[in-house]
Design a protein around this motif. Sequence first.
Motif, short mmCIF file in Angstrom:
data_model
loop_
_atom_site.label_atom_id
_atom_site.label_comp_id
_atom_site.label_asym_id
_atom_site.label_seq_id
_atom_site.Cartn_x
_atom_site.Cartn_y
_atom_site.Cartn_z
N MET A 104 0.82 -1.22 0.15
CA MET A 104 -0.02 0.03 0.10
C MET A 104 0.96 1.18 -0.32
O MET A 104 1.96 1.29 0.54
N THR A 105 0.36 2.17 -0.78
CA THR A 105 1.17 3.42 -0.91
C THR A 105 1.06 4.40 0.18
O THR A 105 -0.23 4.85 0.57
N VAL A 106 1.86 5.19 0.64
CA VAL A 106 1.97 6.31 1.67
C VAL A 106 1.72 7.49 0.72
O VAL A 106 2.67 7.73 -0.15
N LYS A 107 0.71 8.45 1.32
CA LYS A 107 0.68 9.64 0.21
C LYS A 107 1.18 10.80 1.23
O LYS A 107 1.23 10.72 2.48
N ILE A 108 2.08 11.52 0.44
CA ILE A 108 2.94 12.55 0.98
C ILE A 108 2.46 13.98 0.25
O ILE A 108 2.69 14.02 -1.08
N LYS A 109 2.06 14.77 1.14
CA LYS A 109 1.99 16.26 0.61
C LYS A 109 3.00 17.17 1.04
O LYS A 109 3.19 17.19 2.12
N PHE A 168 12.61 12.16 8.25
CA PHE A 168 11.62 11.81 7.31
C PHE A 168 11.29 10.42 6.96
O PHE A 168 10.31 9.75 6.97
N GLU A 169 12.60 9.66 7.01
CA GLU A 169 12.61 8.30 6.83
C GLU A 169 11.72 7.76 7.95
O GLU A 169 11.18 6.55 7.88
N GLN A 170 12.14 8.14 9.37
CA GLN A 170 11.40 7.63 10.47
C GLN A 170 9.93 7.44 10.35
O GLN A 170 9.11 6.67 10.40
N VAL A 171 9.44 8.75 10.04
CA VAL A 171 7.69 8.82 9.70
C VAL A 171 7.39 8.02 8.56
O VAL A 171 6.25 7.48 8.82
N ILE A 172 8.11 7.99 7.68
CA ILE A 172 7.69 7.12 6.35
C ILE A 172 7.75 5.88 6.70
O ILE A 172 6.74 5.13 6.22
N ASN A 173 8.61 5.38 7.41
CA ASN A 173 8.70 3.83 7.61
C ASN A 173 7.54 3.43 8.52
O ASN A 173 6.99 2.40 8.58
N ALA A 174 7.35 4.45 9.71
CA ALA A 174 6.09 4.19 10.34
C ALA A 174 4.89 4.14 9.70
O ALA A 174 4.10 3.12 10.31
N GLU A 175 4.55 5.05 8.80
CA GLU A 175 3.60 4.98 8.13
C GLU A 175 3.28 3.65 7.26
O GLU A 175 2.19 2.98 7.15
N LEU A 176 4.38 3.41 6.60
CA LEU A 176 4.42 2.15 5.66
C LEU A 176 3.96 0.84 6.78
O LEU A 176 3.30 -0.01 6.41
N GLN A 204 2.50 0.74 9.70
CA GLN A 204 0.93 1.04 9.91
C GLN A 204 0.16 0.27 8.76
O GLN A 204 -0.82 -0.39 9.07
N LEU A 205 0.36 0.88 7.54
CA LEU A 205 -0.40 0.37 6.23
C LEU A 205 -0.26 -1.14 6.05
O LEU A 205 -1.23 -1.61 5.80
N GLN A 206 0.96 -1.66 6.46
CA GLN A 206 1.09 -3.30 5.98
C GLN A 206 0.22 -3.88 7.13
O GLN A 206 -0.34 -4.83 6.87
N ASP A 207 0.29 -3.29 8.50
CA ASP A 207 -0.43 -3.97 9.76
C ASP A 207 -1.89 -3.95 9.51
O ASP A 207 -2.72 -5.05 9.61
N GLY A 260 -6.58 -7.51 7.74
CA GLY A 260 -7.87 -7.71 6.83
C GLY A 260 -7.86 -8.97 6.07
O GLY A 260 -8.92 -9.50 5.49
N GLU A 261 -6.81 -9.52 6.09
CA GLU A 261 -6.36 -10.86 5.00
C GLU A 261 -7.35 -12.03 5.56
O GLU A 261 -7.24 -12.23 6.92
#
Length: 216
Positions: free
Chosen positions: A1-6, A188-196, A198-201, A206-207
């Motif tokens: 799943m993709t993390v959206k960044i604005k 930036f990496e710390q937050v991106i990795n945490a969001e990725l 969370q999305l993976q979890d 749901g699987e």
Amino acid sequence: MTVKIKVYSDYVCPFCFLAEDPLLQATHGKDVEVEWMPFELRPAPNEPLRPDEPYIQRAFHQSVKPMAERMGVNIVLPQMSPHPRTHLAFEGFQFAQEHGKGGVYNHRLFKAFFQEEQDIGNVDVLTKLAGEVGLDEAQFRAALESRTYQEAHQKALHHAYNEAQIKVVPTVVIGDQVLEGLRSKEAFEQVINAELSQLQDKKGAGEGMACSIDGC
């Protein structure tokens, strides 16, 4: 799943220019989608920035320049006075975005202003820069002169000021996390990795779940 960044930024904000490289390094090779969002620091009728103002001089020489030197980035304080308004540059961004070159257009404008002291409020300059990143110069000029993207830019500003409630730039929104001001690649990496993660979890949770004709 993709993390959206604005990424909310303005072309005349030196910290926005400095934030570009660490963010791009942090996102390299990751499943992210970066969207550049316009923000004007001094929209009309506010007075544009003037490089001879004492607080501008202090901020540049005490904060911006030392930080740029530590990052290995060449930066100057453009001496044109006043600094250009950026509405036309952002209307050009809307054109570039529509033609798949929003990111490279942004990068070229930052370099043009903070390294080459070019007037990015001038249609001739903007058209030349657009051509340098592979955009059709005639179409680009026509779009600026006819103000084709004025409404799109105003909608983007309305979103930034009123919906997203952006107060400072750069502001980088990564998933649900809002980061104000210049951050390091590691931050930036710390937050991106945490969001990725969370999305993976969420995906894993749901699987295998389903409903049958007898119910859920």
